[in-house]
Enzyme design. Structure first.
Site, PDB file in Angstrom:
ATOM      1  N   HIS A 263     -31.728 -33.197 148.961  1.00 53.85           N
ATOM      2  CA  HIS A 263     -31.228 -34.570 149.048  1.00 53.85           C
ATOM      3  C   HIS A 263     -30.677 -35.045 147.705  1.00 53.85           C
ATOM      4  O   HIS A 263     -29.528 -35.495 147.607  1.00 53.85           O
ATOM      5  CB  HIS A 263     -32.361 -35.494 149.516  1.00 53.85           C
ATOM      6  CG  HIS A 263     -31.987 -36.932 149.597  1.00 53.85           C
ATOM      7  ND1 HIS A 263     -31.642 -37.548 150.775  1.00 53.85           N
ATOM      8  CD2 HIS A 263     -31.901 -37.898 148.643  1.00 53.85           C
ATOM      9  CE1 HIS A 263     -31.359 -38.825 150.546  1.00 53.85           C
ATOM     10  NE2 HIS A 263     -31.517 -39.058 149.246  1.00 53.85           N
ATOM     11  N   GLU A 264     -31.503 -34.953 146.667  1.00 55.69           N
ATOM     12  CA  GLU A 264     -31.058 -35.417 145.341  1.00 55.69           C
ATOM     13  C   GLU A 264     -29.913 -34.547 144.829  1.00 55.69           C
ATOM     14  O   GLU A 264     -29.032 -35.020 144.104  1.00 55.69           O
ATOM     15  CB  GLU A 264     -32.232 -35.425 144.365  1.00 55.69           C
ATOM     16  CG  GLU A 264     -33.404 -36.319 144.762  1.00 55.69           C
ATOM     17  CD  GLU A 264     -33.023 -37.770 144.991  1.00 55.69           C
ATOM     18  OE1 GLU A 264     -32.013 -38.227 144.421  1.00 55.69           O
ATOM     19  OE2 GLU A 264     -33.731 -38.457 145.764  1.00 55.69           O
ATOM     20  N   HIS A 267     -26.697 -36.029 145.974  1.00 51.23           N
ATOM     21  CA  HIS A 267     -26.278 -37.113 145.080  1.00 51.23           C
ATOM     22  C   HIS A 267     -25.640 -36.545 143.812  1.00 51.23           C
ATOM     23  O   HIS A 267     -24.591 -37.007 143.355  1.00 51.23           O
ATOM     24  CB  HIS A 267     -27.491 -37.947 144.676  1.00 51.23           C
ATOM     25  CG  HIS A 267     -27.942 -38.938 145.693  1.00 51.23           C
ATOM     26  ND1 HIS A 267     -27.105 -39.886 146.245  1.00 51.23           N
ATOM     27  CD2 HIS A 267     -29.167 -39.157 146.244  1.00 51.23           C
ATOM     28  CE1 HIS A 267     -27.799 -40.645 147.092  1.00 51.23           C
ATOM     29  NE2 HIS A 267     -29.047 -40.213 147.115  1.00 51.23           N
ATOM     30  N   GLU A 293     -25.270 -41.999 149.768  1.00 55.62           N
ATOM     31  CA  GLU A 293     -26.360 -41.471 150.595  1.00 55.62           C
ATOM     32  C   GLU A 293     -25.827 -40.532 151.675  1.00 55.62           C
ATOM     33  O   GLU A 293     -26.536 -39.623 152.115  1.00 55.62           O
ATOM     34  CB  GLU A 293     -27.151 -42.618 151.233  1.00 55.62           C
ATOM     35  CG  GLU A 293     -27.988 -43.421 150.254  1.00 55.62           C
ATOM     36  CD  GLU A 293     -29.061 -42.606 149.560  1.00 55.62           C
ATOM     37  OE1 GLU A 293     -29.423 -41.528 150.079  1.00 55.62           O
ATOM     38  OE2 GLU A 293     -29.533 -43.040 148.496  1.00 55.62           O
TER      39      GLU A 293
END
Length: 497
Positions: A263-264, A267, A293
């Site tokens: 997830h990160e 980003h 996101e």
């Protein structure tokens, strides 16, 4: 110097100050000793206030106004035209905020950020109640100074997703709620996988090694990347060429850190691939958090929970985590797509995650529109958990204290998570239109083709396109939850029969 040269010089200086602030915040959240955090907090407050003063000074504002005049503006290239126009808009708002109030605002939110981890670790909402109340009041004042003609919550939503409003959110969230609750009810009737085989002890250093391998596989430029451990995972662009993520390693549950890293990493890939021509301009500061996101959740869910993501790298996973030797890839993928009603948003499956976000959206609206009392928020949280997910948190650590967002005044951010997932359904259709089946691409180990597509169609433009403009340019459609609903139905009917 010309006006443009002077303007660029000040922007460079503001970039240096932001660099220092970002480094200090990173340090405070990761490896700073407890004894040094008070000084760090004071330093962050000082530099943030000085940066605010410089960026809202009469000198800087006059330069921006002069460059906004037609005879000057028309001479600028496209990068600087966007920068000057965006900076003028932001300054007109920011200059309404008194400098003495801004300093107090930073002190209030920094104090809240420092107390939240202690409250969460001890599951003691009473420690956090007063700082949260102070933060909410500070946010209300801040937004009223900044945009006196807007409702506070509409202003907060627009702050994180420019051009978005509650009317649109209510529409697309309503589409999801109507379709997903019946689907969820059907899934929960089916036999569930055995989670016990995944509750093994795996040292944090092995988890960190695996997480680093995963983000590199996704296409990260490791020369401009770093990772560390903190209480709550986050990503920060320290400066051009320096993007960092954090994770929280659970030695008896490796699945959460794995998907936090993916997830990160999504980003970070966005930040890392913004065209460098936007350095030290507004184009590098992506404030469409739904769009941001969408990238993190696209990697985490659309790609990362697909069995074909793991097929090419499963031998490498077993090499790093030999504790998985008795787990088949099919077992692993079944577990990471396990749908269940859970307490923690960051641990939730992609389906029930939608309800976690809607819950937070409802509470934020209750605070800023309905005037809910801070002391009542834990009960409100627990009641809505029971209503939406049919579970009640045992304590506040797995309830209202689980997220860091409100501690640093990021009200209005939560809707962006679900907006991001809605965008993802649309991006999935566009990628398969241009590249073919993502199953085939992933199975061939060509995930970097997908990353390149995202770089070229989304990342490189930074903040110069709003989310609406991105959807129009890439998907040729207006916002709709239907592609995401289609993805959910096809995927989970296949998994659960």
């Amino acid at each position: 110097m010309t006006k443009l040269e002077e303007y660029k010089k000040i922007n460079k200086e503001l970039g240096f100050m932001a660099h220092a602030i970002n480094l200090m915040y990173w340090d405070m959240q990761t490896i700073a000793p407890e004894g040094g955090k008070e000084r760090l907090s004071d330093s962050i407050t000082y530099f943030s206030t000085e940066m605010f003063k410089k960026s809202t000074s009469d000198e800087y504002y006059k330069l921006v106004c002069d460059l906004s005049e037609p005879e000057e503006f028309d001479k600028l290239d496209d990068v600087m035209k966007f920068d000057v126009k965006k900076t003028k808009k932001d300054l007109d708002e920011m200059r309404r905020i008194p400098a003495d109030f801004y300093e107090e605002y930073v002190k209030t939110t920094t104090a809240s950020s420092m107390i939240w981890p202690k409250a969460k670790q001890t599951s003691d909402y009473s420690l956090y109640e007063e700082p949260l109340k102070n933060t909410i009041e500070a946010v209300k004042k801040y937004q009223k100074y900044k945009r006196p003609d807007m409702e506070v919550y509409d202003s907060l939503i627009d702050q994180f997703e420019e051009g978005m409003d509650t009317k649109t959110i209510d529409r697309v969230f309503g589409e999801l709620r109507e379709e997903l609750i019946p689907l969820l009810d059907e899934i929960l009737k089916k036999p569930q996988p055995d989670h016990s085989k995944f509750t093994m002890f795996i040292p944090a250093y092995k988890q960190a090694e695996l997480c680093k391998m995963l983000v590199e596989y996704m296409g990260m430029d490791m020369n401009g990347f770093a990772q560390a451990e903190t209480e709550h995972p986050f990503t920060t662009g320290i400066a051009p060429g320096d993007v960092r993520i954090t994770n929280h390693y659970h030695e008896n549950d490796i699945l959460q850190p794995i998907f936090s890293a993916i997830h990160e990493g999504g980003h970070a890939l966005f930040d890392q691939n913004i065209d460098r021509k936007y350095d030290d301009t507004a184009g590098s500061q992506v404030n469409m958090m739904g769009l941001h996101e969408s990238q993190s959740r696209f990697y985490e869910n659309i790609l990362g929970r697909n069995i074909n993501f793991w097929k090419p790298i499963w031998p490498k996973v077993l090499e790093i985590i030999p504790e998985f030797k008795d787990i088949t890839l099919e077992d692993f993928v079944r577990e990471i797509n396990h749908v269940e009603n859970s307490f923690i948003r960051t641990e939730a499956d992609e389906l029930t995650y939608c309800l976690h976000v809607i819950l937070r959206y409802d509470i934020e609206r209750a605070i800023f529109v309905g005037g809910a009392d801070v002391k009542d928020l834990p009960k409100m949280w627990n009641d809505k958990m029971q209503e939406y997910l049919h579970v009640t948190p045992k304590n506040d650590a797995e309830g209202i204290l689980q997220d860091m967002h409100w501690s640093d005044a990021s009200f209005g951010y939560f809707p962006s998570y679900l907006l991001g997932s809605i965008y993802d359904g649309m991006f999935l259709e566009a990628i398969e239109r241009d590249l073919g089946s993502i199953d085939d691409i992933l199975a061939a180990g060509d995930i970097k083709k997908i990353t390149k597509w995202l770089n070229e169609n989304i990342h490189q433009y930074g903040a110069t396109r709003t989310s609406k403009e991105v959807l129009e340019a890439v998907c040729h459609k207006e916002l709709s939850a239907q592609p995401l609903i289609k993805y959910f139905k096809e995927k989970y009917k296949k998994i659960y029969g």
